[in-house]
Enzyme design. Structure first.
Site, PDB file in Angstrom:
ATOM      1  N   GLY A   9      44.471  35.377  62.704  1.00 52.75           N
ATOM      2  CA  GLY A   9      44.261  36.745  63.186  1.00 52.75           C
ATOM      3  C   GLY A   9      42.907  37.324  62.793  1.00 52.75           C
ATOM      4  N   ARG A  13      41.789  46.069  61.960  1.00 52.68           N
ATOM      5  CA  ARG A  13      41.869  47.316  61.188  1.00 52.68           C
ATOM      6  C   ARG A  13      41.169  47.242  59.834  1.00 52.68           C
ATOM      7  NH1 ARG A  13      47.725  48.975  60.626  1.00 52.68           N
ATOM      8  NH2 ARG A  13      48.325  46.924  61.406  1.00 52.68           N
ATOM      9  N   GLN A  71      43.597  27.512  66.223  1.00 55.62           N
ATOM     10  CA  GLN A  71      44.246  28.272  67.296  1.00 55.62           C
ATOM     11  C   GLN A  71      43.140  29.083  67.967  1.00 55.62           C
ATOM     12  OE1 GLN A  71      46.709  31.629  66.269  1.00 55.62           O
ATOM     13  NE2 GLN A  71      48.067  31.323  68.021  1.00 55.62           N
ATOM     14  N   TYR A 362      15.556  40.038  22.936  1.00 56.83           N
ATOM     15  CA  TYR A 362      15.895  38.996  23.904  1.00 56.83           C
ATOM     16  C   TYR A 362      15.843  37.650  23.208  1.00 56.83           C
ATOM     17  CZ  TYR A 362      15.726  35.603  27.611  1.00 56.83           C
ATOM     18  OH  TYR A 362      15.999  34.519  28.405  1.00 56.83           O
ATOM     19  N   ALA A 376      14.611  44.349  15.002  1.00 59.59           N
ATOM     20  CA  ALA A 376      14.625  45.050  16.283  1.00 59.59           C
ATOM     21  C   ALA A 376      13.409  44.678  17.115  1.00 59.59           C
ATOM     22  CB  ALA A 376      14.637  46.554  16.027  1.00 59.59           C
TER      23      ALA A 376
END
Ligand code: UD1
Ligand code: CA
Length: 453
Positions: A9, A13, A71, A362, A376
């Site tokens: 199908g 909708r 189909q 990082y 830091a």
């Protein structure tokens, strides 16, 4: 047993270019849910009938154990099953499922399969308060199923029947070919209805039996985004209840989304608005703070994941502290008692026992030993614009704040890196490393002032 899944199908909708059965529920296409449930029943043949968006559907769910029948035009559910016939084993029954009905439980299907056995025709039915739109189960005075009538073909009286056809049926296969070939489309929708096969079976002296699901939601289908959202919530509620049953603490079972598998040990606690994707394992006594997104991760016992942490692949040992606002990417491996704090990104890197990177860093493509302190603003410069290189930091190194490590580079055990250092050459054991810089101060300096207009 053969299993045929109808998925041809269009799903108008849904108002989407994506074929309906490929819309996601809990991070997985609707059709994949049905296929996974079908697999638990170990079918001899598993056939998916495709039509609209056939290529996309094949690509999305293709697997060695799945066959596809095309189909071309959607002439009805009976016609759809007909397309699968050549791929079925005639000696065993055929179970028909729907690609847009994702939440049916295997236990419910087994009940239907057992009721039907090898000889009978079985229909999964359910009585609902609002049967509008569904096919109705019409029974005779003795309670035997006589036929199924579609809403559009039903009389006033038939429309009052509360027992509906879920669409899920099981049928002997050898006789199915003749039954399907005899279907007519002289009905309100001009379709070849699978539901009419019930009457063919009765005419052939085959007994028709029914079974019911444990819960009504198991038979709900998706035709619109509203129904998709509703089924998502039902599924998530079921997952949350299973976690609570297993002893997991959820601050709010209505605010957790699991899009994959989440395995939890004892005394795990999860705060609100967390999303789990892929395969996630949380060991005993893990605490997850609010608003975390965790994908494909193994989190060790006693680890605390604080708010807003984002994990996209990674493992942690025991008693690790992550976040708030930490980010782990694939290949991140944190040993026991490591700390990764706010705005720290770790990718393809190992952080040894008790090592800490608490702020704004990082760490990529790195091997970091035990008891290392990363200050830091430390950056591993792993990418030279063409290739990635590794940074190796041995045990007990102290990395001062605002350090850049230009990979490939190796820092020996016990080294101290002064704040603000760019390390581009290897450093030997126990050395102090710094870049020579001078601090200049000038007296009596006047800062420029804004001109008055
Ligand atoms: C069908 C049943 C109805 C039942 C309801 C349950 C028939 C005639 N009716 O109605 O009794 O109460 O399901 O939801 O069977 N499909 C195809 N090819 C087609 C037609 C449909 O693959 O040619 C697929 C659709 O993609 C869908 C499923 O079959 O997944 C059901 O089709 P749909 O047209 O929605 O059937 P209903 O009218 O809902
Ligand atoms: Ca339908």
């Amino acid at each position: 047993m053969n299993i045929v899944i109808l998925a041809a199908g269009m799903g108008k909708r849904m108002r989407s270019a994506l074929p309906k059965v490929l819309h996601s529920l809990a991070g997985k296409p609707l059709l994949a849910h049905v296929i996974d449930t079908a697999r638990t029943l170990s079918p001899t043949r598993l056939v998916v009938v495709v039509g609209h968006g056939a290529d996309k559907v094949r690509e999305a769910v293709g697997a060695p154990d799945v066959q596809f029948a095309l189909q071309d035009r959607q002439l009805g559910t009976g016609h759809a099953v007909q397309q699968a016939l050549p791929l079925l084993d005639p000696s065993v029954p055929t179970l028909v499922l729907y690609g847009d009905v994702p939440l049916t439980r295997a236990s419910t299907l087994k009940r239907l399969i057992d009721a039907a056995g090898a000889e009978r025709y079985g229909v999964l039915t359910v009585s609902v308060s609002d049967p509008a739109g569904y096919g109705r189960i019409v029974r005779d005075a003795a309670g035997k199923v006589k036929k199924i009538v579609e809403q559009k073909d039903a009389s006033e009286e038939e429309r009052r029947i509360a027992e509906i056809n879920t669409g899920i049926v099981i049928t002997p296969t050898r006789t199915l070919e003749t039954w399907l070939a005899s279907l007519k489309n002289n009905n309100a929708q001009g379709e070849f209805y699978l539901t009419d096969v019930v009457e063919r079976a009765i005419d052939a002296g085959v007994e028709v039996v029914t079974a019911q699901p444990d819960a009504e939601w198991e038979t709900l289908g998706v035709n619109s985004k509203i129904q998709l959202a509703e089924l998502e919530r039902i599924h998530q509620r079921n997952v949350a209840h299973a976690l609570l049953d297993a002893g997991v603490t959820l601050m709010d079972p209505a605010r957790i989304d699991v899009r994959g598998t989440l395995e939890c040990g004892a005394d795990v606690s999860i705060d609100v608005n967390c999303v789990f994707e892929g395969r996630v394992t949380l060991a005993d006594n893990v605490t997850i703070g609010p608003n975390c997104v965790i994908r494909d991760a193994v989190i060790g016992a006693g680890t605390r994941v604080d708010a807003y942490t984002h994990i996209e692949g990674g493992t942690t040992g025991a008693n690790v502290v992550l976040g708030p606002y930490a980010r782990l990417r694939p290949g991140a491996k944190l040993a026991d008692e490591a700390h990764v704090g706010n705005f720290v990104e770790v990718k393809n890197a190992v952080l040894g026992h008790g090592s800490k990177a608490n702020h704004l860093s990082y760490i990529g493509d790195s091997d970091i030993g035990a008891r290392v302190n990363i200050g830091a603003g430390t950056i591993t410069c792993n990418y030279d614009g063409a290739n990635k290189h590794r940074t190796v930091i041995e045990d007990d190194v102290f990395v001062g704040s605002d350090t850049q490590l230009v990979a490939p580079v190796r820092v020996g055990r016990g080294v101290t890196i002064a704040a603000g250092t760019t390390v581009w050459k290897d450093v030997g054991v126990d050395e102090l490393v710094l870049n020579e810089k001078t601090q200049v101060s000038k007296t009596g300096y006047k800062r420029p002032v804004k001109k008055k207009s």
